[in-house]
Design a protein around this motif. Structure first.
Motif, short mmCIF file in Angstrom:
data_model
loop_
_atom_site.label_atom_id
_atom_site.label_comp_id
_atom_site.label_asym_id
_atom_site.label_seq_id
_atom_site.Cartn_x
_atom_site.Cartn_y
_atom_site.Cartn_z
N THR A 1 0.81 -1.22 0.00
CA THR A 1 0.00 0.00 0.00
C THR A 1 0.85 1.27 0.00
N LEU A 2 1.93 1.22 0.74
CA LEU A 2 2.68 2.46 1.00
C LEU A 2 3.90 2.66 0.12
N THR A 3 4.34 1.63 -0.61
CA THR A 3 5.54 1.78 -1.44
C THR A 3 5.14 1.86 -2.90
N PRO A 4 5.96 2.57 -3.71
CA PRO A 4 5.63 2.75 -5.14
C PRO A 4 6.23 1.69 -6.04
N PHE A 5 6.62 0.50 -5.48
CA PHE A 5 7.26 -0.52 -6.31
C PHE A 5 6.30 -1.01 -7.39
N ASP A 6 6.83 -1.12 -8.61
CA ASP A 6 6.00 -1.61 -9.72
C ASP A 6 6.15 -3.12 -9.86
N SER B 1 -3.95 2.51 -3.15
CA SER B 1 -2.76 2.99 -3.85
C SER B 1 -3.09 3.68 -5.17
N HIS B 2 -4.13 3.25 -5.87
CA HIS B 2 -4.38 3.76 -7.21
C HIS B 2 -5.71 4.46 -7.37
#
Length: 540
Positions: free
Chosen positions: A59-64, A105-106
């Protein structure tokens, strides 16, 4: 299960009520069992913590990347503490967290990349959940089967031993490779069987085993097992080794075994080797205490012997006239020869040779009388059966002499057809003579009512199918063929004053000798009784 009673303190009947006997503890679960208990306590905490971490990172990290795929680890951890229904719920919860993380997240943006990663994660979690639920169901079935087997193992009334014979298998394989046979090993190394007994390692035993042998624990029984096999059991051990030598997967024998508290048991034991474990690493041995059954059989045999003796004495009572005649004959001859000898010696010139002849005749007649009395004493005595070889034709000739007055009294015409070249029979001569006397007396009594035709009695002996046969055929009224199977039953009789025990005792005597008796009715009149006896093995 029958228990030993003779000379021992009676033991209560074993009844299984779901509890272990006092003083017997559950087997140690071992390191794996303790580890499983710790895992069941640790796994829920680990699963909850892992799910929380995965949700936070997703939820909190922007890892793709598809971080939510890691939820499969949570589902797998659930196998340690959750049942099938809860695994499905946990899998559904992980999928819900994946969707929640995607929304947080999105938002409302449905870019193809994040959506694809979310779908991959949901698919992985769903498939893993279904597989985990299936595995859990299989584990449950396996666990239930194991519990059922353990309950049967502990509660059954037969002693069950799980053993490892792998060292025995290795020793046998080495000897077979060296080209040696079991018979050669037994001749050259008599202590081999006892050493192999020491190499048979006990893995586990059920409660019935401990109760039967008076052991406080499996460890106590394991330590004492080699000493519980007495010397009388070595023959059965050699037979078992021979069966294993030949690759047999099953063996059964009856033998004696000792117990930890000093009792002796008659046991019937079986050895089962799984066909998929030919190296003898897992062997199942079952032991049944048949002491009470053996004592009952011995008591029955003793009662049958007593009854046979009573019947024999009763038969001799019926033959009193024949016996008196048989004894009087040599006694009268002794008197006659003695008087003749005195006359020869009292002459002015004594005839010494004639006197010697008379004296020798007296000795021969005295021996005849002594032999008759000896035979009568043997028939009337209550002695232990003596197994020995004897000539069947001589037995028939001697018996006919005893019953001659019975034959004459019923006006029976006797014909003998004896083969003097027969191999000797083997058994108790007196008991077989009792059988023949019973058959002859029955035949004479059956022909007692016959009028208008000859009263013929034929006795013969021969060899048929490798066995000795003795036949007694009469020309009496015979019997109904439908009743042939009942003739040898106890208390069944066709005589007005008969007890119905004679033929039953004859059958018991012959079966104890490994023989048999059968009856057949003639088409016109009469009955034929055929006795089969094993020949002496050394004569074959």
């Amino acid at each position: 299960m029958p228990q030993a009673t003779g000379g021992d303190t009676a033991r209560p009947e074993l009844r299984y009520d779901g509890r272990r006997p006092s003083g017997m503890r559950e087997p140690d679960p071992g390191p794996l069992g303790l580890q499983g208990k710790r895992m069941s306590l640790f796994s829920p905490i680990a699963a909850l913590s892992l799910a929380t971490i995965i949700f936070a990172i997703d939820t909190l990290t922007p890892f793709d990347i598809a971080i939510a795929v890691l939820y499969v680890a949570v589902v797998l951890l659930a196998l340690n503490f959750a049942d099938r229904r809860r695994i499905l719920l946990i899998g559904a919860g992980c999928m819900a967290l994946t969707l929640l993380s995607f929304i947080l997240s999105h938002g409302a943006r449905f870019d193809s990349g994040p959506v694809a990663r979310c779908l991959v994660s949901l698919s992985a979690i769903g498939i893993t959940t279904l597989l985990a639920a299936k595995v859990k169901a299989g584990i449950a079935v396996l666990g239930e089967s194991e519990r059922r087997y353990r309950h049967i193992f502990l509660a059954t009334g037969v002693a069950i031993l799980e053993m490892d014979f792998s060292e025995v298998g290795t020793a046998i394989a080495a000897l077979k490779t060296a080209g040696r046979g079991i018979d050669a090993v037994r001749a050259e190394d008599p202590g081999f069987a006892r050493r192999m007994l020491g190499k048979m390692r006990l893995i586990n035993a059920n409660d019935t085993t401990l109760t039967m042998f008076g052991a406080g624990s499996v460890a106590d029984f394991r330590a004492a097992l080699p000493q519980l096999a007495p010397k009388e059991m070595e023959g059965a051990l050699w037979s078992m080794l021979s069966a294993l030598w030949d690759g047999s997967t099953a063996y059964e024998a009856e033998s004696l075994m000792g117990t930890l508290d000093g009792r002796r048991l008659n046991v019937l034991f079986t050895v089962a080797v799984p066909s998929e474990r030919p190296e003898l690493g897992q062997v199942l041995v079952t032991i049944m205490d048949v002491t009470a059954r053996r004592e009952a059989e011995d008591a029955l045999h003793h009662a049958q012997a007593e009854l046979a003796h009573v019947t024999r004495v009763a038969t001799l009572g019926e033959l009193t006239a024949s016996i008196a005649h048989e004894v009087n004959q040599p006694l009268a001859a002794i008197v006659t020869n003695g008087e003749a000898g005195l006359r020869w010696l009292n002459r002015p010139e004594p005839e010494l040779q004639e006197g010697r002849t008379s004296l020798q005749s007296m000795v021969d007649d005295a021996k005849r009388a002594s032999a008759v009395i000896k035979r009568l004493r043997a028939l009337s005595s209550k002695s232990t059966p003596q197994q020995a070889a004897f000539a069947l034709d001589e037995l028939i000739t001697e018996t006919v002499t005893l019953v001659r007055r019975e034959l004459d009294g019923h006006r029976a015409h006797l014909s003998l057809k004896l083969d003097e070249d027969l191999p000797p029979a083997f058994g108790d001569r007196v008991q077989i003579q009792q059988v023949l006397i019973n058959l002859i007396v029955n035949a004479c009594q059956a022909m007692g009512t016959v009028e208008g035709r000859p009263r013929d009695l034929g006795i013969s002996c021969s060899v048929a199918d490798g066995a000795l046969e003795m036949t007694v055929a009469d020309s009496g009224p015979g019997f109904d063929p439908d009743t042939a199977s009942s003739l040898f039953n106890a208390f069944y009789t066709t005589k007005a004053n008969g007890m119905g025990m004679g033929l039953s005792i004859c059958r018991s005597i012959l079966e104890a000798h490994g023989g048999r008796i059968r009856a057949s009715a003639a088409h016109n009149a009469g009955a034929t009784f055929t006795v089969s006896l094993p020949a002496h093995k050394e004569a074959l």
